[in-house]
Design an enzyme around this catalytic site. Sequence first.
Site, PDB file in Angstrom:
ATOM      1  N   GLY A 112       0.813  -1.204   0.000  1.00 56.64           N
ATOM      2  CA  GLY A 112       0.000   0.000   0.000  1.00 56.64           C
ATOM      3  C   GLY A 112       0.848   1.256   0.000  1.00 56.64           C
ATOM      4  O   GLY A 112       2.040   1.242  -0.302  1.00 56.64           O
ATOM      5  N   HIS A 114       4.313   2.001  -8.025  1.00 60.30           N
ATOM      6  CA  HIS A 114       3.370   0.883  -7.962  1.00 60.30           C
ATOM      7  C   HIS A 114       2.458   0.863  -9.191  1.00 60.30           C
ATOM      8  O   HIS A 114       2.163  -0.206  -9.750  1.00 60.30           O
ATOM      9  CB  HIS A 114       2.479   0.992  -6.716  1.00 60.30           C
ATOM     10  CG  HIS A 114       3.212   0.892  -5.418  1.00 60.30           C
ATOM     11  ND1 HIS A 114       3.365   1.971  -4.581  1.00 60.30           N
ATOM     12  CD2 HIS A 114       3.817  -0.154  -4.807  1.00 60.30           C
ATOM     13  CE1 HIS A 114       4.043   1.592  -3.502  1.00 60.30           C
ATOM     14  NE2 HIS A 114       4.321   0.306  -3.607  1.00 60.30           N
ATOM     15  N   GLN A 135      12.047  -3.227  -9.857  1.00 63.27           N
ATOM     16  CA  GLN A 135      13.486  -3.456  -9.838  1.00 63.27           C
ATOM     17  C   GLN A 135      14.193  -2.609  -8.782  1.00 63.27           C
ATOM     18  O   GLN A 135      15.369  -2.835  -8.515  1.00 63.27           O
ATOM     19  CB  GLN A 135      14.079  -3.169 -11.213  1.00 63.27           C
ATOM     20  CG  GLN A 135      13.628  -4.140 -12.287  1.00 63.27           C
ATOM     21  CD  GLN A 135      14.243  -3.858 -13.647  1.00 63.27           C
ATOM     22  OE1 GLN A 135      15.061  -2.928 -13.791  1.00 63.27           O
ATOM     23  NE2 GLN A 135      13.866  -4.617 -14.645  1.00 63.27           N
ATOM     24  N   GLN A 137      15.061  -8.159  -3.340  1.00 61.26           N
ATOM     25  CA  GLN A 137      13.756  -8.787  -3.155  1.00 61.26           C
ATOM     26  C   GLN A 137      13.302  -9.490  -4.427  1.00 61.26           C
ATOM     27  O   GLN A 137      12.803 -10.626  -4.383  1.00 61.26           O
ATOM     28  CB  GLN A 137      12.730  -7.727  -2.752  1.00 61.26           C
ATOM     29  CG  GLN A 137      11.304  -8.229  -2.666  1.00 61.26           C
ATOM     30  CD  GLN A 137      10.371  -7.146  -2.172  1.00 61.26           C
ATOM     31  OE1 GLN A 137      10.243  -6.930  -0.973  1.00 61.26           O
ATOM     32  NE2 GLN A 137       9.711  -6.455  -3.095  1.00 61.26           N
ATOM     33  N   VAL A 151      10.855   3.566 -11.202  1.00 59.04           N
ATOM     34  CA  VAL A 151      10.310   4.882 -11.551  1.00 59.04           C
ATOM     35  C   VAL A 151      11.001   5.926 -10.673  1.00 59.04           C
ATOM     36  O   VAL A 151      11.089   5.755  -9.446  1.00 59.04           O
ATOM     37  CB  VAL A 151       8.783   4.931 -11.366  1.00 59.04           C
ATOM     38  CG1 VAL A 151       8.243   6.319 -11.683  1.00 59.04           C
ATOM     39  CG2 VAL A 151       8.114   3.884 -12.250  1.00 59.04           C
TER      40      VAL A 151
END
Length: 270
Positions: free
Chosen positions: A19, A25, A138, A143, A166
């Site tokens: 979130g 996102h 990325q 992760q 971004v």
Amino acid sequence: MARSGIGPNNVVGVVPTMGGLHEGHLALVDAARSECSVVIVTIFVNPMQFGPSEDFENYPRELEDDSRMLVQRGVDLLFAPSVDEMYPNGRDHHSVVMLPHLTGVLCGRNRPGHFDGVATVVSKLFNIVQPNTAYLGQKDWQQLTIIRAMVRDLDFPLRVVGVPTVRDSRGLALSSRNNYLSVDERAKAPLLYTELARLRDRVLQGEVKYTELESQACKALEDDGFTPDYISVRESHTLKVANSHSKNRRVFGAALLGKARLIDNLAIDS
């Protein structure tokens, strides 16, 4: 929030998030929308990946705003479970997914258990949603590497897509934790990207003393008020320390600036 049913012939894409959504996102959502007939976003602030002194309680929770953005982006379903739904027997009585060959370095070195929590919750989300493809950013390359390894090792029948980072106009990677930055800190924050880019360029020019380059980058960050965690040149796919024979190298960096922990990475080899 649901916009359509999921039938047997749908291609399902999932975007797992915690979130506090931003354009980074939404780039993942757009990538999923371009390839999939059904797009599912998950929002779950996962307590298992936060250490005792980290920001679990204060992590941004903006479900109404997030849901509104996802509707505008054409998302079909939002899955936002509670902690009790995801860990009905509590965190201390739950199976854990561990990939120790990838989790004890870089961000995992000073955040013990963090990536065990990430791998565990993402494996649960994949089992619940049953996607064909998962989309991750990325920006957190470690992760992404861990999730790809987990999918491969545990034979999840899905593809993992890494979507490019971004950035704002000065190069700062977008992050929910950027909201912790003060006005003055936000002005300084792009220096992490600047130092990683400078190190990358020097390696591409033929410099091979990586340790010296990493130390110089850390010193530059310290001089501007950061507390560096690490700057490190690594092999992209194994996360091992790079050497003169390494291919597919990346430079990774993490540093504290005020209350915000900033991470970033840049590819050295195309």
